[in-house]
Write a protein that holds these residues in place. Structure first.
Motif, PDB file in Angstrom:
ATOM      1  N   THR A 180       0.839  -1.197   0.000  1.00 40.91           N
ATOM      2  CA  THR A 180       0.000   0.000   0.000  1.00 40.91           C
ATOM      3  C   THR A 180       0.872   1.243   0.000  1.00 40.91           C
ATOM      4  N   GLU A 181       0.242   2.375  -0.186  1.00 42.98           N
ATOM      5  CA  GLU A 181       0.972   3.641  -0.186  1.00 42.98           C
ATOM      6  C   GLU A 181       1.568   3.961   1.179  1.00 42.98           C
ATOM      7  N   GLN A 182       1.041   3.354   2.246  1.00 43.56           N
ATOM      8  CA  GLN A 182       1.565   3.579   3.593  1.00 43.56           C
ATOM      9  C   GLN A 182       2.670   2.575   3.934  1.00 43.56           C
ATOM     10  N   ASP A 183       3.225   1.912   2.935  1.00 45.72           N
ATOM     11  CA  ASP A 183       4.282   0.919   3.107  1.00 45.72           C
ATOM     12  C   ASP A 183       3.863  -0.235   4.010  1.00 45.72           C
ATOM     13  N   SER A 184       2.619  -0.623   3.933  1.00 49.46           N
ATOM     14  CA  SER A 184       2.167  -1.834   4.613  1.00 49.46           C
ATOM     15  C   SER A 184       1.651  -2.796   3.540  1.00 49.46           C
ATOM     16  N   ILE A 185       1.260  -3.967   3.955  1.00 51.56           N
ATOM     17  CA  ILE A 185       0.808  -4.982   3.011  1.00 51.56           C
ATOM     18  C   ILE A 185      -0.669  -5.244   3.228  1.00 51.56           C
ATOM     19  N   ALA A 186      -1.448  -5.171   2.151  1.00 46.77           N
ATOM     20  CA  ALA A 186      -2.874  -5.491   2.195  1.00 46.77           C
ATOM     21  C   ALA A 186      -3.058  -6.879   1.584  1.00 46.77           C
ATOM     22  N   MET A 187      -3.675  -7.791   2.350  1.00 44.31           N
ATOM     23  CA  MET A 187      -3.878  -9.166   1.878  1.00 44.31           C
ATOM     24  C   MET A 187      -5.352  -9.521   1.928  1.00 44.31           C
ATOM     25  N   THR A 188      -5.822 -10.140   0.841  1.00 44.83           N
ATOM     26  CA  THR A 188      -7.186 -10.653   0.798  1.00 44.83           C
ATOM     27  C   THR A 188      -7.147 -12.106   0.340  1.00 44.83           C
ATOM     28  N   ALA A 189      -8.074 -12.886   0.876  1.00 42.30           N
ATOM     29  CA  ALA A 189      -8.169 -14.307   0.536  1.00 42.30           C
ATOM     30  C   ALA A 189      -9.465 -14.543  -0.220  1.00 42.30           C
ATOM     31  N   MET A 190      -9.340 -15.103  -1.419  1.00 40.50           N
ATOM     32  CA  MET A 190     -10.503 -15.431  -2.241  1.00 40.50           C
ATOM     33  C   MET A 190     -10.668 -16.950  -2.245  1.00 40.50           C
ATOM     34  N   PRO A 191     -11.834 -17.441  -1.754  1.00 41.11           N
ATOM     35  CA  PRO A 191     -12.046 -18.889  -1.794  1.00 41.11           C
ATOM     36  C   PRO A 191     -12.194 -19.352  -3.246  1.00 41.11           C
ATOM     37  N   TYR A 192     -11.469 -20.396  -3.608  1.00 42.18           N
ATOM     38  CA  TYR A 192     -11.513 -20.905  -4.976  1.00 42.18           C
ATOM     39  C   TYR A 192     -12.266 -22.222  -5.064  1.00 42.18           C
ATOM     40  N   VAL A 193     -11.855 -23.193  -4.249  1.00 42.28           N
ATOM     41  CA  VAL A 193     -12.366 -24.552  -4.395  1.00 42.28           C
ATOM     42  C   VAL A 193     -12.518 -25.183  -3.027  1.00 42.28           C
ATOM     43  N   VAL A 194     -13.553 -25.987  -2.880  1.00 42.85           N
ATOM     44  CA  VAL A 194     -13.676 -26.839  -1.709  1.00 42.85           C
ATOM     45  C   VAL A 194     -13.605 -28.282  -2.206  1.00 42.85           C
TER      46      VAL A 194
END
Length: 164
Positions: free
Chosen positions: A132-146
């Motif tokens: 991110t612009e604030q020098d941190s990391i943005a993480m998101t998890a997208m479910p793909y398969v069960v």
């Protein structure tokens, strides 16, 4: 006009070094530093993605919506203990462009090649991160398969947004 023998030796050595370097880069498809595609050399700061696998219970309510990494349900599932290389799994999940039932079956075979005696249900997530612009990391998890050993055939195994 005669050239100095030292000049000829220098030219021959330089030509030899350039030929060896060019062959090394060509043979290794550019995977030779400093022309590497490894992130530590060429992609620092760019978004990246990996795969994680969580063991979920049948009674857990599953959502196909993306969520923050901290909110991913279930318990971590160690793919290495099941004989799966985490990098192979990450490449399979992140580089598959068209998801269909054959891809789901391949992923299920990868994760459940040696199924346990007790029922097992796994949710595979693609985790995407960016700086991110604030020098941190943005993480998101997208479910793909069960996938699971206890899933009936009519169960929806694939995130509906991933269908071709």
């Amino acid at each position: 006009m005669s050239l100095n023998p030292h000049t000829n030796n220098a030219r021959t050595t330089l030509l030899g070094v350039l030929i060896v370097y060019a062959l090394t880069v060509a043979i290794n498809l550019g995977e030779f530093w400093p022309f590497s595609i490894y992130p530590m050399f060429s992609q620092a700061g760019n978004p990246w993605s990996r795969a994680i696998v969580r063991e979920v219970q049948p009674e857990d309510s599953l959502s196909w919506n993306a969520l923050p990494l901290a909110d991913v349900p279930g318990q971590p599932y160690g793919v290495r203990s099941g004989g799966v290389d985490p990098i192979d799994l990450a490449n399979f999940v992140s580089k598959t462009a068209i998801w269909n039932q054959d891809r789901v079956a391949a992923l299920s075979l990868m994760l459940l090649a040696d199924p346990p005696k007790e029922p097992l249900r796994l949710m595979v997530y693609r985790v995407q991160a960016r700086l991110t612009e604030q020098d941190s990391i943005a993480m998101t998890a997208m479910p793909y398969v069960v996938v699971g050993t206890d899933l009936p055939p009519d169960t929806k195994h694939l995130n509906p947004e991933l269908r071709p």
